[in-house]
Design a protein around this motif. Structure first.
Motif, PDB file in Angstrom:
ATOM      1  N   ALA A 156       0.790  -1.225   0.000  1.00  0.00           N
ATOM      2  CA  ALA A 156       0.000   0.000   0.000  1.00  0.00           C
ATOM      3  C   ALA A 156       0.823   1.277   0.000  1.00  0.00           C
ATOM      4  CB  ALA A 156      -0.953  -0.005   1.194  1.00  0.00           C
ATOM      5  N   THR A 157       2.018   1.277   0.592  1.00  0.00           N
ATOM      6  CA  THR A 157       2.812   2.507   0.615  1.00  0.00           C
ATOM      7  C   THR A 157       3.661   2.693  -0.634  1.00  0.00           C
ATOM      8  OG1 THR A 157       4.664   1.461   1.791  1.00  0.00           O
ATOM      9  CG2 THR A 157       2.942   2.506   3.140  1.00  0.00           C
ATOM     10  N   GLY A 158       3.674   1.710  -1.521  1.00  0.00           N
ATOM     11  CA  GLY A 158       4.421   1.825  -2.770  1.00  0.00           C
ATOM     12  C   GLY A 158       3.697   2.699  -3.771  1.00  0.00           C
ATOM     13  N   GLY A 159       4.310   2.875  -4.943  1.00  0.00           N
ATOM     14  CA  GLY A 159       3.729   3.733  -5.956  1.00  0.00           C
ATOM     15  C   GLY A 159       2.392   3.243  -6.461  1.00  0.00           C
ATOM     16  N   VAL A 160       2.299   1.955  -6.801  1.00  0.00           N
ATOM     17  CA  VAL A 160       1.035   1.396  -7.270  1.00  0.00           C
ATOM     18  C   VAL A 160      -0.015   1.492  -6.169  1.00  0.00           C
ATOM     19  CG1 VAL A 160      -0.156  -0.698  -8.031  1.00  0.00           C
ATOM     20  CG2 VAL A 160       2.102  -0.171  -8.935  1.00  0.00           C
ATOM     21  N   GLY A 161       0.357   1.059  -4.971  1.00  0.00           N
ATOM     22  CA  GLY A 161      -0.594   1.031  -3.874  1.00  0.00           C
ATOM     23  C   GLY A 161      -1.103   2.407  -3.511  1.00  0.00           C
ATOM     24  N   SER A 162      -0.212   3.383  -3.437  1.00  0.00           N
ATOM     25  CA  SER A 162      -0.609   4.738  -3.052  1.00  0.00           C
ATOM     26  C   SER A 162      -1.621   5.324  -4.025  1.00  0.00           C
ATOM     27  CB  SER A 162       0.621   5.639  -2.964  1.00  0.00           C
ATOM     28  OG  SER A 162       1.502   5.237  -1.944  1.00  0.00           O
ATOM     29  N   VAL A 163      -1.341   5.215  -5.318  1.00  0.00           N
ATOM     30  CA  VAL A 163      -2.264   5.768  -6.314  1.00  0.00           C
ATOM     31  C   VAL A 163      -3.560   4.954  -6.341  1.00  0.00           C
ATOM     32  CG1 VAL A 163      -2.608   6.316  -8.746  1.00  0.00           C
ATOM     33  CG2 VAL A 163      -0.389   6.728  -7.684  1.00  0.00           C
ATOM     34  N   ALA A 164      -3.467   3.640  -6.189  1.00  0.00           N
ATOM     35  CA  ALA A 164      -4.671   2.808  -6.195  1.00  0.00           C
ATOM     36  C   ALA A 164      -5.608   3.212  -5.062  1.00  0.00           C
ATOM     37  CB  ALA A 164      -4.304   1.335  -6.077  1.00  0.00           C
ATOM     38  N   ILE A 165      -5.055   3.448  -3.872  1.00  0.00           N
ATOM     39  CA  ILE A 165      -5.899   3.856  -2.743  1.00  0.00           C
ATOM     40  C   ILE A 165      -6.586   5.174  -3.042  1.00  0.00           C
ATOM     41  CG2 ILE A 165      -5.873   4.619  -0.333  1.00  0.00           C
ATOM     42  CD1 ILE A 165      -3.500   2.643   0.068  1.00  0.00           C
ATOM     43  N   ALA A 166      -5.824   6.161  -3.503  1.00  0.00           N
ATOM     44  CA  ALA A 166      -6.400   7.471  -3.797  1.00  0.00           C
ATOM     45  C   ALA A 166      -7.464   7.381  -4.890  1.00  0.00           C
ATOM     46  CB  ALA A 166      -5.293   8.438  -4.210  1.00  0.00           C
ATOM     47  N   LEU A 167      -7.206   6.587  -5.922  1.00  0.00           N
ATOM     48  CA  LEU A 167      -8.127   6.472  -7.045  1.00  0.00           C
ATOM     49  C   LEU A 167      -9.392   5.722  -6.649  1.00  0.00           C
ATOM     50  CD1 LEU A 167      -8.436   7.171 -10.013  1.00  0.00           C
ATOM     51  CD2 LEU A 167      -7.217   5.065 -10.588  1.00  0.00           C
TER      52      LEU A 167
END
Length: 327
Positions: A156-167
């Protein structure tokens, strides 16, 4: 002449340097881009440090992402002054990439920079965020609805995870974030996560079928993490798999597929066709709050990109590392 990070091979050792390169050394292509920003991704870190044979020809300028302005073009779709984005296509692996002030590329690899984003914001998204959008597209296309239950995001704190959560949060989903960094719980909740779970719950071998928890999953780790996510996905749910941070193996059973009708979607961002890329970026432009990118992105100058690559292996990277190639 322009500045670039250049990788070369000496025996079995990868040598990396920040150097000056001339335009006539650029590879073949029908579009030359003045790069404004690039990024550091996990794959770039592997290439720069030589920890994995990512680069397949030398010398090589790494950088799988870039955003900038067309300087010269013989491609019918692009003219000088056009703002463009590039993700993937083997750039930074087999063709010189974005960690330089100039790049020469095939015009078919480029898409227009969405009006909603600056070049810096586009690189705060980068391949990681564009991959996250491809994952979300897969879940939406499958029919996972916000009312169906929580969506799990691993790494979740990685690049994919961070943007996925926000999106996902922006379009109405309730998100559970799996992380091994409990100190980052506040960061993840600020992005929109409702629940924080310890990734330790997912990294060990589990039962073939477990309690149904997730309507869908954006999964960036692979191995037992992916297998456990599948085993916990609800009937007729979907898992979008896009990474291998935990491993390339898939040590599970067919039980989730044949007893719960779970669907596993493989998400490839490198060779995805242009219409799919355009759709993913259109969702980002429509649904992602640009303000969220400020908390996701950390900017470094080109001169510090080499040392910053090591952060991927000491566990200190959070979100996205954006590289200003002009300082």
């Amino acid at each position: 002449m322009f500045s670039a990070i250049l990788l070369d091979k000496s025996g079995s050792e990868t040598k990396v340097s920040l150097t000056r390169v001339s335009d006539n050394e650029l590879p073949d292509g029908d579009v030359t881009v003045d790069v404004a920003y690039s990024t550091l991704n996990y794959k770039d870190a592997l290439a720069i440090t030589g920890k994995s044979p990512v680069v397949r020809s030398f010398p090589m300028v790494p950088g799988i992402d870039l955003a900038g302005v067309v300087a010269e073009s013989s491609h019918p779709s692009w003219s000088p002054g056009d703002a463009v984005v590039l993700n993937g296509w083997g750039v930074g692996e087999t063709h010189w990439g974005g960690l330089a002030q100039r790049a020469r590329l095939r015009g078919d690899w480029l898409i227009p920079l969405p009006d909603a984003f600056t070049a810096r914001q586009a690189m705060a998204i980068g391949t990681a965020g564009y991959t996250a959008s491809l994952c979300v597209e897969a879940l939406v296309r499958h029919g996972v609805d916000p009312d169906d239950g929580e969506v799990l995001v691993t790494g979740a704190t990685g690049g994919v995870g961070s943007v996925a959560i926000a999106l996902l949060t922006a379009i109405g989903y309730t998100v559970a974030a799996a992380t091994g960094k409990p100190a980052e719980a506040g960061y993840l909740k600020d992005l929109g996560a409702s629940t924080i779970i310890d990734r330790a719950e997912l990294v060990e071998r589990g039962k073939a079928l477990q309690k149904e928890r997730w309507a869908g999953v954006v999964e960036a780790a692979g191995s037992h993490t992916l297998v456990n996510a599948l085993a916990q996905t609800r009937y007729d749910g979907a898992v979008a798999a896009c990474g291998l941070a935990h491993g390339m193996d898939l040590p599970g059973t067919v039980a989730p597929f044949i007893l719960r009708g779970v669907t596993l979607y493989g998400i490839d961002s490198v060779q995805a066709p242009t219409p799919r890329r355009t759709q993913a970026w259109a969702r980002l432009a429509r649904d992602l709050d640009p303000a969220a990118l400020e908390s996701i992105a950390t900017e470094v100058p080109l001169g510090e990109a080499i040392s910053a690559a090591n952060q991927f292996f000491d566990g200190t990277v959070r979100g996205r590392l954006v590289v200003d190639v002009n300082r």
